[in-house]
Design a protein around this motif. Structure first.
Motif, PDB file in Angstrom:
ATOM      1  N   PHE A   1      10.550  -2.624   4.692  1.00  0.00           N
ATOM      2  CA  PHE A   1       9.983  -3.426   3.606  1.00  0.00           C
ATOM      3  C   PHE A   1       8.625  -3.985   4.012  1.00  0.00           C
ATOM      4  CE2 PHE A   1       9.529  -7.284   1.011  1.00  0.00           C
ATOM      5  CZ  PHE A   1       9.560  -6.683  -0.240  1.00  0.00           C
ATOM      6  N   ARG A   2       8.504  -4.327   5.275  1.00  0.00           N
ATOM      7  CA  ARG A   2       7.199  -4.794   5.770  1.00  0.00           C
ATOM      8  C   ARG A   2       6.157  -3.689   5.628  1.00  0.00           C
ATOM      9  NH1 ARG A   2       6.056  -7.327  11.721  1.00  0.00           N
ATOM     10  NH2 ARG A   2       4.050  -8.220  11.200  1.00  0.00           N
ATOM     11  N   ALA A   3       6.533  -2.444   5.956  1.00  0.00           N
ATOM     12  CA  ALA A   3       5.626  -1.309   5.795  1.00  0.00           C
ATOM     13  C   ALA A   3       5.311  -1.071   4.315  1.00  0.00           C
ATOM     14  CB  ALA A   3       6.230  -0.058   6.414  1.00  0.00           C
ATOM     15  N   MET A   4       6.287  -1.299   3.442  1.00  0.00           N
ATOM     16  CA  MET A   4       6.037  -1.152   2.002  1.00  0.00           C
ATOM     17  C   MET A   4       4.989  -2.154   1.534  1.00  0.00           C
ATOM     18  SD  MET A   4       9.904  -0.600   0.510  1.00  0.00           S
ATOM     19  CE  MET A   4       9.464  -1.178  -1.110  1.00  0.00           C
ATOM     20  N   ARG A   5       5.081  -3.379   2.030  1.00  0.00           N
ATOM     21  CA  ARG A   5       4.125  -4.403   1.608  1.00  0.00           C
ATOM     22  C   ARG A   5       2.704  -4.077   2.037  1.00  0.00           C
ATOM     23  NH1 ARG A   5       6.818  -8.523   4.319  1.00  0.00           N
ATOM     24  NH2 ARG A   5       4.770  -9.209   4.960  1.00  0.00           N
ATOM     25  N   HIS A   6       2.562  -3.321   3.125  1.00  0.00           N
ATOM     26  CA  HIS A   6       1.229  -2.997   3.627  1.00  0.00           C
ATOM     27  C   HIS A   6       0.798  -1.575   3.262  1.00  0.00           C
ATOM     28  CE1 HIS A   6       1.020  -6.761   5.747  1.00  0.00           C
ATOM     29  NE2 HIS A   6       2.195  -6.534   6.309  1.00  0.00           N
ATOM     30  N   ALA A   7       1.503  -0.951   2.339  1.00  0.00           N
ATOM     31  CA  ALA A   7       1.153   0.415   1.942  1.00  0.00           C
ATOM     32  C   ALA A   7      -0.197   0.416   1.221  1.00  0.00           C
ATOM     33  CB  ALA A   7       2.223   0.997   1.029  1.00  0.00           C
ATOM     34  N   PRO A   8      -1.119   1.312   1.601  1.00  0.00           N
ATOM     35  CA  PRO A   8      -2.440   1.324   0.979  1.00  0.00           C
ATOM     36  C   PRO A   8      -2.462   1.976  -0.399  1.00  0.00           C
ATOM     37  CG  PRO A   8      -2.326   2.997   2.677  1.00  0.00           C
ATOM     38  CD  PRO A   8      -1.032   2.246   2.722  1.00  0.00           C
ATOM     39  N   ASP A   9      -1.498   2.879  -0.660  1.00  0.00           N
ATOM     40  CA  ASP A   9      -1.491   3.568  -1.951  1.00  0.00           C
ATOM     41  C   ASP A   9      -0.054   3.858  -2.378  1.00  0.00           C
ATOM     42  OD1 ASP A   9      -0.755   5.584  -0.241  1.00  0.00           O
ATOM     43  OD2 ASP A   9      -2.597   6.734  -0.452  1.00  0.00           O
TER      44      ASP A   9
END
Length: 145
Positions: A27-35
């Motif tokens: 979920f942390r990676a989802m929040r920082h997804a660029p696109d």
């Protein structure tokens, strides 16, 4: 028979904690997804982890109740307290986290491009922003803004 039930109970507990850790990091990676493409890839991984979430809690609950019924009895205070708390948390995860993650998935439908503001707003929900503070034995904290 008791050692096998205890083994299942311990394995289910470890699987649940591991799935929670991977889910929080995902979920942390989802929040920082660029696109949106990256966001959809991370959401796909969340779906894979969901299989563990569906199997581990019932195994943990049923093996715990079996251990109480067959080996320990319901005379240990922390066991008597942990069973209703576990059921309460499991229900709250279904009631609170499930619909919020579903709303993120519905808002993130579409093709490529930047992540829409509506999706970013939904992912900023403080209830969903739990992340582990470390990779070892975790002390769960709220993620800073």
């Amino acid at each position: 028979m008791h050692p096998w039930i205890l083994l299942i109970h311990i394995a289910a507990a470890l699987a649940l904690f591991a799935a929670e850790l991977v889910s929080a990091l995902n979920f942390r990676a989802m929040r920082h997804a660029p696109d949106l493409k990256t966001l959809h890839a991370e959401m796909g991984r969340t779906g894979q982890i969901a299989r563990i979430f569906k199997l581990a809690p019932p195994l943990l609950l049923f093996s715990g109740v079996a251990l109480c019924a067959l080996a320990w009895g319901f005379q240990i205070a922390w066991v008597n307290l942990s069973l209703p708390i576990f059921v309460f948390v499991a229900v709250m995860v279904r009631v609170v986290d499930g619909p919020r993650m579903g709303a993120i998935a519905r808002a993130a439908h579409g093709g490529d491009g930047p992540v829409p503001a509506e999706v970013l707003e939904r992912m900023a929900d403080p209830v969903l922003r739990r992340v582990p503070a470390c990779a070892g034995p975790c002390s769960w904290r709220w993620c800073p803004s």
